[in-house]
Design a protein around this motif. Structure first.
Motif, PDB file in Angstrom:
ATOM      1  N   SER A  90      -2.861  -4.045   4.809  1.00 35.68           N
ATOM      2  CA  SER A  90      -3.120  -3.655   3.420  1.00 35.68           C
ATOM      3  C   SER A  90      -4.380  -2.812   3.341  1.00 35.68           C
ATOM      4  N   LYS A  92      -7.202  -1.523   0.351  1.00 31.93           N
ATOM      5  CA  LYS A  92      -7.670  -1.771  -1.008  1.00 31.93           C
ATOM      6  C   LYS A  92      -8.828  -0.842  -1.343  1.00 31.93           C
ATOM      7  N   TYR A  93      -8.804  -0.364  -2.565  1.00 31.82           N
ATOM      8  CA  TYR A  93      -9.923   0.430  -3.073  1.00 31.82           C
ATOM      9  C   TYR A  93     -10.473  -0.249  -4.323  1.00 31.82           C
ATOM     10  N   SER A  94     -11.755  -0.539  -4.317  1.00 29.57           N
ATOM     11  CA  SER A  94     -12.420  -1.164  -5.458  1.00 29.57           C
ATOM     12  C   SER A  94     -13.469  -0.205  -5.993  1.00 29.57           C
ATOM     13  N   ASN A  99      -8.981  -0.649  -9.605  1.00 27.80           N
ATOM     14  CA  ASN A  99      -8.825  -1.168  -8.254  1.00 27.80           C
ATOM     15  C   ASN A  99      -7.371  -0.978  -7.843  1.00 27.80           C
ATOM     16  N   SER A 101      -4.426  -1.379  -4.534  1.00 28.33           N
ATOM     17  CA  SER A 101      -4.130  -1.929  -3.212  1.00 28.33           C
ATOM     18  C   SER A 101      -2.685  -1.622  -2.833  1.00 28.33           C
ATOM     19  N   THR A 103       0.187  -2.797   0.227  1.00 28.58           N
ATOM     20  CA  THR A 103       0.479  -3.741   1.306  1.00 28.58           C
ATOM     21  C   THR A 103       1.850  -3.455   1.897  1.00 28.58           C
TER      22      THR A 103
END
Length: 322
Positions: A90, A92-94, A99, A101, A103
């Motif tokens: 996965s 993810k960008y925060s 945000n 993600s 997967t």
């Protein structure tokens, strides 16, 4: 839906303020129904369970996680259990304004999730899309609104699998101070042509959480006369004790479970749980600084069948921040 709950937030032991004390400078957001008793469940069950199938973990897992300064995190999960191998990765960008993600796994499943808190003050919106060979396509929308002493959420899930389709909704609401919170959950089901299916009051679930300093007590009532009563006591900075009485119906045998977590050192943690059904679970977790990894050993016994360990013993190695 996030793990079957309207909202997937941690439920810490809350330090209570004096009764009747309200302060806008110290906002309190009561836990939603799905989060009441969450810390106790982790102590008694989740700590020992496979995070993918929610059963006692027996097998081997390798996890890796890394994160850069731009808010991008990469996670990988590989599990070998019996003749099955599950591999998942996965990204993810925060950051602002949302945000995101993505997967993927070796079972041809894909999930894309995005969330933001920028639509309205106090409102968080999460949109998810998932496709898998077994369950088909699933779309979800979770809206959570919180204001001091009040929180509510609407979870909408649309499912399309073969010729079967439907829209499932769950409405959650809670109110309370940090020493006492009451939350409820009610399912609302729609047919594909958006007609409301029959609704029954018996489908309502209610949960109560009472917190005093280092003690947390919970009472949960679910449909079909399912009741859970439990407590979580922080004995010291290194030891936590918990217990739960659980009965799934008036004609079912009650189950009593005790759990304990003790930090032997900042690096070594021991977990144990014993149920009246005769099941004993244990877990040893050791953290290492050089290299940066965590190793965990999970085991279980069915004391009604003797003292042999359930095989194979679970072994988990987490690299980086996983």
């Amino acid at each position: 839906s996030r793990d079957g709950n309207c909202c997937n937030l941690a439920e810490p032991l809350l330090r209570a303020r004096p009764l009747g004390y309200l302060s806008s400078t110290m906002p309190f957001f009561p836990p939603l129904f799905g989060d009441i008793g969450k810390s106790l469940k982790k102590l008694l069950e989740k700590s020992f369970n496979d995070e993918k199938d929610k059963k006692l973990f027996t097998g081997s897992v390798l996890k890796f996680s890394t994160k850069n300064g731009e808010g991008v995190q990469i996670n990988s999960y590989t599990r070998h259990k019996g003749d099955e191998i599950l591999s998942e990765i996965s990204a993810k960008y925060s950051g602002e304004p949302a945000n995101i993600s993505l997967t993927l796994d070796n079972k041809s499943s894909i999930k894309l999730t995005g969330s933001t808190t920028k639509l309205y003050d106090g409102l968080e919106a999460e949109l998810s899309l998932k496709y898998g060979k077994k369950k088909g396509a699933v779309g979800g929308l979770n809206l959570t609104y919180q204001k001091d002493f009040v929180k509510c959420a609407l979870d909408i899930s649309a499912v399309k699998s073969g010729e079967n389709a439907g829209i499932n909704n769950e409405l959650c609401a809670s109110i309370g101070e940090d020493y006492l919170s009451v939350g409820g959950s009610y399912p609302i089901s729609l047919s594909p042509d958006l007609k409301l299916n029959a609704m029954k009051f018996d489908d309502l679930s209610i949960g109560v959480a009472w917190n005093l300093k280092d003690l947390s007590c919970t009472l949960i009532n679910k449909p079909d006369n399912e009741v859970k009563m439990g407590f979580l006591q922080k004995m010291s900075g290194s030891t936590t004790l918990g217990a739960e009485y659980h009965v799934k119906g008036l004609d079912k045998t009650p189950k009593l479970t005790f759990g304990l977590q003790h930090k032997v050192s900042p690096e070594l943690t021991v977990n144990g749980a014993l149920a009246s059904t005769g099941t004993l679970s244990g877990k040893l977790t050791q953290k290492f600084k050089e290299p940066n990894l965590t190793a965990a050993l999970t085991f279980g016994m069915d004391l009604t069948k003797g003292y042999d360990l359930i095989q194979p013993v679970g072994v988990t190695v987490s690299l980086g921040d996983a």
